[in-house]
Design a protein around this motif. Structure first.
Motif, mmCIF file in Angstrom:
data_model
loop_
_atom_site.group_PDB
_atom_site.id
_atom_site.type_symbol
_atom_site.label_atom_id
_atom_site.label_comp_id
_atom_site.label_asym_id
_atom_site.label_seq_id
_atom_site.Cartn_x
_atom_site.Cartn_y
_atom_site.Cartn_z
ATOM 1 N N SER A 17 0.835 -1.205 0.000
ATOM 2 C CA SER A 17 0.000 0.000 0.000
ATOM 3 C C SER A 17 0.871 1.257 0.000
ATOM 4 O O SER A 17 1.999 1.259 0.502
ATOM 5 C CB SER A 17 -0.928 0.004 1.209
ATOM 6 O OG SER A 17 -0.175 0.206 2.385
ATOM 7 N N ASN A 18 0.315 2.309 -0.564
ATOM 8 C CA ASN A 18 1.029 3.589 -0.622
ATOM 9 C C ASN A 18 1.337 4.126 0.779
ATOM 10 O O ASN A 18 2.405 4.691 1.006
ATOM 11 C CB ASN A 18 0.218 4.624 -1.406
ATOM 12 C CG ASN A 18 0.254 4.357 -2.888
ATOM 13 O OD1 ASN A 18 1.203 3.792 -3.394
ATOM 14 N ND2 ASN A 18 -0.799 4.765 -3.583
ATOM 15 N N GLU A 19 0.412 3.944 1.710
ATOM 16 C CA GLU A 19 0.636 4.429 3.072
ATOM 17 C C GLU A 19 1.862 3.756 3.695
ATOM 18 O O GLU A 19 2.680 4.397 4.356
ATOM 19 C CB GLU A 19 -0.600 4.198 3.945
ATOM 20 C CG GLU A 19 -1.811 5.022 3.557
ATOM 21 C CD GLU A 19 -2.604 4.414 2.396
ATOM 22 O OE1 GLU A 19 -2.342 3.256 2.030
ATOM 23 O OE2 GLU A 19 -3.462 5.127 1.845
ATOM 24 N N ARG A 20 1.973 2.456 3.470
ATOM 25 C CA ARG A 20 3.104 1.725 4.045
ATOM 26 C C ARG A 20 4.422 2.160 3.402
ATOM 27 O O ARG A 20 5.410 2.409 4.090
ATOM 28 C CB ARG A 20 2.885 0.229 3.876
ATOM 29 C CG ARG A 20 3.916 -0.615 4.583
ATOM 30 C CD ARG A 20 3.375 -2.014 4.784
ATOM 31 N NE ARG A 20 4.308 -2.836 5.512
ATOM 32 C CZ ARG A 20 4.366 -2.916 6.824
ATOM 33 N NH1 ARG A 20 3.552 -2.211 7.562
ATOM 34 N NH2 ARG A 20 5.246 -3.700 7.415
ATOM 35 N N ASN A 22 5.065 4.987 1.854
ATOM 36 C CA ASN A 22 5.354 6.377 2.218
ATOM 37 C C ASN A 22 5.984 6.487 3.602
ATOM 38 O O ASN A 22 6.836 7.337 3.843
ATOM 39 C CB ASN A 22 4.090 7.227 2.139
ATOM 40 C CG ASN A 22 3.636 7.434 0.715
ATOM 41 O OD1 ASN A 22 4.426 7.298 -0.226
ATOM 42 N ND2 ASN A 22 2.367 7.750 0.537
ATOM 43 N N SER A 23 5.574 5.592 4.521
ATOM 44 C CA SER A 23 6.191 5.640 5.854
ATOM 45 C C SER A 23 7.671 5.258 5.789
ATOM 46 O O SER A 23 8.496 5.848 6.493
ATOM 47 C CB SER A 23 5.441 4.724 6.824
ATOM 48 O OG SER A 23 5.595 3.374 6.458
ATOM 49 N N SER A 26 9.542 8.312 4.272
ATOM 50 C CA SER A 26 9.685 9.460 5.174
ATOM 51 C C SER A 26 10.674 9.189 6.303
ATOM 52 O O SER A 26 11.320 10.112 6.793
ATOM 53 C CB SER A 26 8.328 9.858 5.737
ATOM 54 O OG SER A 26 7.808 8.827 6.536
#
Length: 171
Positions: A17-20, A22-23, A26
């Motif tokens: 997933s994009n959220e994973r 992206n973490s 960052s």
């Protein structure tokens, strides 16, 4: 990590997933997709190495809590409403997490009691009477063993009745 493998769009965009992702970007600031996948796989290995330790800590903590409660409240501390929420404010209902724990322990107590009854008490399923023989059926399979004995008694009773009828009808 192979440099010739295309990590985007198939591997990164569709499987993770994009959220994973992206973490990871960052926190680690990878220079390219190869480093990003390297960090992702490194994290998976670290988590895999820590998992047995976390499991051991959980078991140790649960056992310590159980030992403390057994010493204070007895072996079945979770049964019978022995745990009580004590609020410092009078007339305050227990918070949702406390009520959820109470409900879970009440359910566990009911399940334990039902399981003990199912395992250790006979369950009456049928009474058969024929020729004075009776059979009580238990949930653990003893009815089948008793059924043969009941059938034999019934046969003997019928044979005896037939003999008695034959003697009574003779002049």
């Amino acid at each position: 990590m192979p440099q010739t493998l295309q990590y985007r769009p198939v591997l990164i965009d569709s499987l993770i997933s994009n959220e994973r992702i992206n973490s990871y970007q960052s926190v680690f600031h990878p220079a390219n997709d190869v480093e990003l996948m390297g960090v992702y796989l490194w994290n998976a290995h670290v988590c895999g190495a820590l998992f047995p330790l976390i499991g051991a800590v959980e078991i140790t903590l649960r056992n310590a809590i159980d030992q403390a409660l057994v010493a204070d409240l007895g072996r079945f501390w979770w049964a019978g409403g022995k745990l009580h929420y004590r609020s410092f404010a009078p007339g305050v209902d227990a918070p949702h997490p406390v009520q959820a724990v109470r409900d879970n322990f009440a359910k566990a107590t009911r399940n334990h009691t039902a399981e003990q009854r199912r395992r250790h008490e006979p369950t009456l399923t049928a009474w058969f009477t024929a020729g004075g023989a009776a059979l009580r059926s238990y949930g653990n399979g003893t009815a089948r063993r008793g059924l043969a004995a009941c059938a034999a008694q019934c046969r003997q009773a019928r044979i005896a009745q037939d003999r008695n009828k034959g003697r009574a009808s003779r002049p």
